[in-house]
Design an enzyme around this catalytic site. Structure first.
Site, PDB file in Angstrom:
ATOM      1  CB  CYS A  23      -6.518   2.352  -1.707  1.00 35.41           C
ATOM      2  SG  CYS A  23      -6.724   0.694  -1.095  1.00 35.41           S
TER       3      CYS A  23
ATOM      4  CG  ASP B  21      -2.223   0.706   1.005  1.00 38.45           C
ATOM      5  OD1 ASP B  21      -2.290   1.573   0.130  1.00 38.45           O
ATOM      6  OD2 ASP B  21      -3.194   0.374   1.702  1.00 38.45           O
TER       7      ASP B  21
ATOM      8  CG  HIS C 266     -10.715  -0.136   0.345  1.00 36.61           C
ATOM      9  ND1 HIS C 266      -9.609   0.536   0.809  1.00 36.61           N
ATOM     10  CD2 HIS C 266     -11.768   0.317   1.083  1.00 36.61           C
ATOM     11  CE1 HIS C 266      -9.971   1.379   1.764  1.00 36.61           C
ATOM     12  NE2 HIS C 266     -11.272   1.263   1.951  1.00 36.61           N
TER      13      HIS C 266
END
Length: 470
Positions: free
Chosen positions: A81, A42, A135
């Site tokens: 993300c 990430d 996610h």
């Protein structure tokens, strides 16, 4: 029969049996499809040694790069993300109405698409999601044989900091704690992946095993020993720590993600010392996840699985560490779009680097081809397997978007338009990386570049996808 002769005969029988087992295992491994270990990190910038940045200590990533094909010009298709991961896992481009933000779900935005893990599962693979892959944990749930998250989910190890996090929006933006690696979430993910490898070693089923690491995403929490690797006094603010007047105001934001943390001012620039402390924390987190990746790769080797396992590592998007006086992602400067991408294919990769422009939607068809599968029609990416095989890439462009901003990347040119619902541009940004790698001089409104802007605008619309405006 004397004892020594019995011992010799027993040993001989054992060795013959062991050799037969090894031969059988080799035959099984040759017959079954190549495994895939996918490592998702990430907010990882390509600020690493093998990208000619020599201040972050990441020996395990360096070693992996030395055995991989390293993509110097890899770009996410959307710098946030949830949307980036859904786009990557389906091989499909974001549009004005698909794959928009952090809360994107593949199941909501593109339910009809056969995702990469689903394709592999349908073709006999054991599919395991560990940590942060999508996610949301339950997104694309049917594609996985197992979905696992580290519990309890604590971003902080120090009880006082846990209390602050519980009573505020997100808690402190960083933490240095004198604790074992496995106290934090990514350390727990690492132990799970290593245990999975041991179990999968005993199976004749090929696997698609994932390792979703949460750091270096905020908050920058890592064991103290990784903070101690760096001297904060030696950390400098980026050379691009400015916002030139020629750059459209739409290109900037108030980095609201960071401002949700305690002790971050609500507006304006960060104090220099706070900025350097954040950079320090980011570096520490990269070294922390590097150590976790090293443990998994060592286990892969110890189990004699590396010769039959493709390893691919990517960061879901870039991240601003004060570049353009910005923090976080959510923009279309190169710092938010350019990403680390490595792929190790046994017998085929050896540390070479490619300048070929690659998009994240290219990952799906590439992995599918490497294991002998055909990609579904919904996949819009182009396989980079020819580059792995030593052939020259025929593609020199990529398209990324965030909200109204759509960026066309071609060779050294970065061209962005902010467009309305009809696709009409209301702001533009153009950088030539040959002369302006830091993106400080917007050329889009200069008369001498009007013809180039016009041609880029046309080509952008040709390349942004047939469903872009739908």
């Amino acid at each position: 029969m004397n004892k020594s002769l019995i011992t010799v005969l027993t040993t001989a029988v054992f060795l013959i049996s062991r050799n037969n087992d090894i031969k059988k295992e080799k035959i099984v491994n040759e017959k079954r499809s190549m495994n895939i270990l996918l490592i998702a990190v990430d907010d990882l910038r390509p600020e690493l040694n093998f990208y000619r940045a020599h201040h972050i200590q990441s020996p395990n990533l360096d070693n992996l790069a030395a055995e991989s094909l390293v993509f110097n010009s890899a770009y996410c298709n959307v710098p946030v993300c949830g949307a980036s991961r859904a786009s990557l896992m389906t091989g499909a481009r974001p549009t004005r109405n698909r794959f928009l933000d952090a809360h994107t779900k593949k199941d909501d935005d593109f339910p009809e698409a056969i995702s990469l893990p689903m394709l592999l599962k349908q073709n006999g693979y054991k599919t395991i999601s560990n940590g942060k892959i999508y996610h949301y944990n339950k997104d694309d749930e049917k594609a996985w044989d197992e979905i696992w998250q580290a519990l309890p989910v604590f971003n902080f190890a120090i009880p006082e900091n846990q209390k602050i996090a519980k009573n505020t929006s997100r808690g402190l933006p960083f933490e240095s704690a004198d604790v074992h690696d496995s106290i934090y979430r990514d350390g727990k993910v690492t132990l799970k992946v290593m245990n999975d490898l041991r179990k999968l070693k005993k199976s004749n089923q090929p696997f698609f095993l994932t390792m979703g690491l949460s750091r270096p995403h905020l908050p920058f929490t890592a064991p103290k020993k990784y903070w101690d690797m760096y001297d904060r006094d030696a950390i400098k603010l980026p050379e691009s720590y400015m916002q030139p007047e020629t750059t459209p105001k739409q290109a900037f934001h108030n980095f609201g993600e960071l401002r949700q943390y305690e002790n971050i001012p609500n507006k304006g620039d960060l104090p220099d010392e706070l900025a350097k402390e954040l950079i320090h924390g980011y570096y520490a987190c990269v070294s922390y996840i590097d150590a976790q990746i090293g443990l998994v790769l060592d286990e892969l080797k110890r189990l004699d699985l590396e010769e039959n396992t493709i390893v691919i590592l990517w960061g879901d998007h870039g991240w601003n560490l004060g570049d353009h006086k910005l923090w976080c992602k959510h923009v279309t400067f190169e710092t938010a779009l350019r990403t680390p991408l490595l792929i190790k294919v046994p017998g085929k990769t050896n540390g070479k680097k490619t300048e070929a422009i690659t998009e994240y939607i290219d990952i799906y068809p590439s992995l599918a081809e490497l294991v002998g599968l055909k990609s579904p029609k919904t996949v819009e990416g182009k396989s980079f397997v020819p580059i792995i095989n030593g052939e020259k890439s025929t593609k020199n462009w990529a398209v990324s978007k965030f909200k109204d901003a759509v960026t066309f990347i071609k060779d050294d040119i970065f061209y962005t338009e902010w467009t309305d619902a009809m696709g009409v541009a209301y702001a533009r940004m153009l950088f030539d990386h040959k002369t302006d790698p830091l993106e400080l001089d917007n050329l889009a409104e200069k008369p001498e570049y009007s013809e180039l802007v016009e041609s880029l605008s046309i080509e952008l619309r040709q390349k942004w996808g047939k469903d872009f405006l739908k």
